[in-house]
Write an enzyme that holds these catalytic residues in place. Structure first.
Site, PDB file in Angstrom:
ATOM      1  N   GLU A 176      -5.057  10.658  -0.112  1.00 51.86           N
ATOM      2  CA  GLU A 176      -4.681   9.388   0.536  1.00 51.86           C
ATOM      3  C   GLU A 176      -3.239   9.406   1.032  1.00 51.86           C
ATOM      4  O   GLU A 176      -2.321   9.111   0.277  1.00 51.86           O
ATOM      5  CB  GLU A 176      -4.879   8.210  -0.430  1.00 51.86           C
ATOM      6  CG  GLU A 176      -4.488   6.869   0.206  1.00 51.86           C
ATOM      7  CD  GLU A 176      -4.732   5.651  -0.684  1.00 51.86           C
ATOM      8  OE1 GLU A 176      -5.149   5.821  -1.850  1.00 51.86           O
ATOM      9  OE2 GLU A 176      -4.498   4.530  -0.210  1.00 51.86           O
ATOM     10  N   LYS A 218      -8.666   9.532   2.576  1.00 45.48           N
ATOM     11  CA  LYS A 218      -8.501   8.064   2.575  1.00 45.48           C
ATOM     12  C   LYS A 218      -7.252   7.701   3.366  1.00 45.48           C
ATOM     13  O   LYS A 218      -6.153   7.682   2.816  1.00 45.48           O
ATOM     14  CB  LYS A 218      -8.414   7.549   1.135  1.00 45.48           C
ATOM     15  CG  LYS A 218      -8.133   6.044   1.035  1.00 45.48           C
ATOM     16  CD  LYS A 218      -8.423   5.491  -0.338  1.00 45.48           C
ATOM     17  CE  LYS A 218      -7.999   4.039  -0.432  1.00 45.48           C
ATOM     18  NZ  LYS A 218      -8.548   3.380  -1.625  1.00 45.48           N
ATOM     19  N   SER A 260      -7.773  -0.646   3.261  1.00 45.44           N
ATOM     20  CA  SER A 260      -7.621  -1.873   4.057  1.00 45.44           C
ATOM     21  C   SER A 260      -6.155  -2.222   4.270  1.00 45.44           C
ATOM     22  O   SER A 260      -5.821  -2.844   5.282  1.00 45.44           O
ATOM     23  CB  SER A 260      -8.412  -3.030   3.454  1.00 45.44           C
ATOM     24  OG  SER A 260      -8.000  -3.348   2.153  1.00 45.44           O
ATOM     25  N   GLY A 261      -5.293  -1.880   3.334  1.00 42.09           N
ATOM     26  CA  GLY A 261      -3.852  -1.905   3.563  1.00 42.09           C
ATOM     27  C   GLY A 261      -3.221  -3.241   3.896  1.00 42.09           C
ATOM     28  O   GLY A 261      -2.139  -3.272   4.461  1.00 42.09           O
ATOM     29  N   SER A 287     -12.819   2.473   1.623  1.00 43.90           N
ATOM     30  CA  SER A 287     -12.411   2.517   0.216  1.00 43.90           C
ATOM     31  C   SER A 287     -11.435   1.374   0.054  1.00 43.90           C
ATOM     32  O   SER A 287     -10.222   1.575  -0.028  1.00 43.90           O
ATOM     33  CB  SER A 287     -11.758   3.861  -0.124  1.00 43.90           C
ATOM     34  OG  SER A 287     -11.276   3.847  -1.453  1.00 43.90           O
ATOM     35  N   ARG A 290      -8.196  -4.759  -1.649  1.00 38.73           N
ATOM     36  CA  ARG A 290      -8.058  -6.182  -1.319  1.00 38.73           C
ATOM     37  C   ARG A 290      -9.183  -6.692  -0.430  1.00 38.73           C
ATOM     38  O   ARG A 290      -9.684  -7.802  -0.629  1.00 38.73           O
ATOM     39  CB  ARG A 290      -6.702  -6.427  -0.644  1.00 38.73           C
ATOM     40  CG  ARG A 290      -5.556  -6.407  -1.618  1.00 38.73           C
ATOM     41  CD  ARG A 290      -4.224  -6.194  -0.928  1.00 38.73           C
ATOM     42  NE  ARG A 290      -4.028  -4.804  -0.506  1.00 38.73           N
ATOM     43  CZ  ARG A 290      -2.929  -4.346   0.094  1.00 38.73           C
ATOM     44  NH1 ARG A 290      -1.948  -5.174   0.355  1.00 38.73           N
ATOM     45  NH2 ARG A 290      -2.816  -3.076   0.417  1.00 38.73           N
TER      46      ARG A 290
END
Ligand code: 13P
Length: 339
Positions: A176, A218, A260-261, A287, A290
């Site tokens: 990631e 990711k 989603s960040g 993945s 939030r």
């Protein structure tokens, strides 16, 4: 071992499924629980994760769940360890193994992720606890004069060493490298930094002899920074994201699972759907942390009598994202099923 790793990686993203990131560290889950006025006790954390993991139907859309060190050792009310509960539903348990992003010495404003020291025995233990994949998150910050090549190189190297250790231990590494979306940069700047980061990361994975077929990537989507006055729409996000990944991610990677960040729940679904309308040589899945949990947290609110409503909210988000992986999501599908 190689074949098992390949199969695990493929199984996590099979049939339009994705991953629930429920690996918030004790500090991060406290922030989430604070936001709904719930005290972050070990029991509240366990109850909330139990609610998610036992949500009816989640297994139709979720192929893997990332746990945290505390969570992988917890159990449901009847004493069944969480990894066993998940495995019984056909959901593969994973574990976050980095120890966080820390200020990088001599690189003001930049971070490097730690956790390599002592990682080998920790991975062995996690495998005995039932984990079959792992996660390590590197953080790349966009700003004035950053990121630097020193920061990108240090993080890529750590990701590759972590990935090699995971494969030795029989765990699929989720790699990631997250380019944060918090700044005021344009989407074009995000493209440039994401391309640079992916390029450096795959060069290091190759140098450290990581078997790409036994990994999952990711990444962030290519998006406008949160503070950018001009916010690119889903179609532009999709176009630039797929273009960037076609150029910088080998086709041997068995799946790309976006984070989603900080996107809202529906934004994260809509963008994923637009990405899959274009598609690529890999499953393009999710993945999310939030963006899979925000409604569920709100619906629960710390009251056990709301547990079923919270489970329904989570299962709904999971289903919407699975539709997006198929490129079949529409805004109308968001309407609650007629009561
Ligand atoms: P978000 O989807 O909330 O960004 O979390 C995913 C994750 O696991 C970040 O490491």
């Amino acid at each position: 071992m190689a074949t098992e790793l390949h199969e695990t990686a493929r199984a996590i993203v099979a049939d339009h499924k994705g991953i629930l990131a429920a690996d918030e560290s004790t500090g991060t889950i406290k922030k989430r629980l604070d936001s709904i006025g719930v005290e972050s006790t070990e029991e509240n954390r366990r109850f909330y994760r139990q609610l998610l993991f036992t949500a009816p139907g989640m297994e139709d859309a979720i192929g893997g769940v990332i746990l945290y060190d505390e969570t992988v050792r917890q159990a449901t009310d009847d004493g069944t360890p969480f990894p066993e509960v998940l495995a019984a539903k056909g959901v593969i348990p994973g574990i976050k193994v980095d120890t966080g992003a820390h200020d990088q010495a001599a690189f003001p404003g930049e971070k490097v992720t730690e956790g390599l020291d002592g990682l080998r025995p920790r991975l062995e233990e996690y495998r005995t606890l039932g984990a079959r994949f792992a996660k390590w998150r590197a953080v790349i910050t966009i700003g004035d004069g950053i990121p630097t090549s020193g920061c990108i190189a240090a993080n890529a190297h750590a990701l590759a060493r972590y990935a090699a250790l995971c494969q030795e231990a029989g765990l699929v590494p989720i790699v990631e490298p997250e380019v944060l979306m918090d700044a005021d940069n344009t989407i074009e700047r995000c493209y440039e930094v994401t391309a640079w980061t992916l390029h450096a990361t795959f060069a290091e994975l190759d140098a450290q002899r990581v078997d790409l077929r036994g990994t999952l990537l990711k990444p962030n989507m290519v998006v406008s920074g949160k503070g950018c006055p001009e916010q690119a729409p889903a179609e532009r996000i999709a176009e630039l994201t797929v273009d960037c990944f076609l150029r910088h991610v080998p086709a041997a990677v068995p799946g790309i699972v976006f984070l989603s960040g900080g996107q809202s729940e529906v934004e994260a679904t809509e963008n994923l759907n637009a990405i899959n309308r274009i598609g690529g040589p890999w499953p393009l899945s999710f993945s999310y942390g939030r963006a899979l949990q925000a409604s569920a947290l709100q619906a629960w609110g710390g009251d056990a009598s709301n547990a079923e409503a919270a489970q329904a909210a989570f299962a709904h988000r999971a289903a919407m994202n699975s539709l997006a992986v198929a490129g079949e999501w529409t805004a109308e599908r968001e309407q609650p099923v007629a009561a």
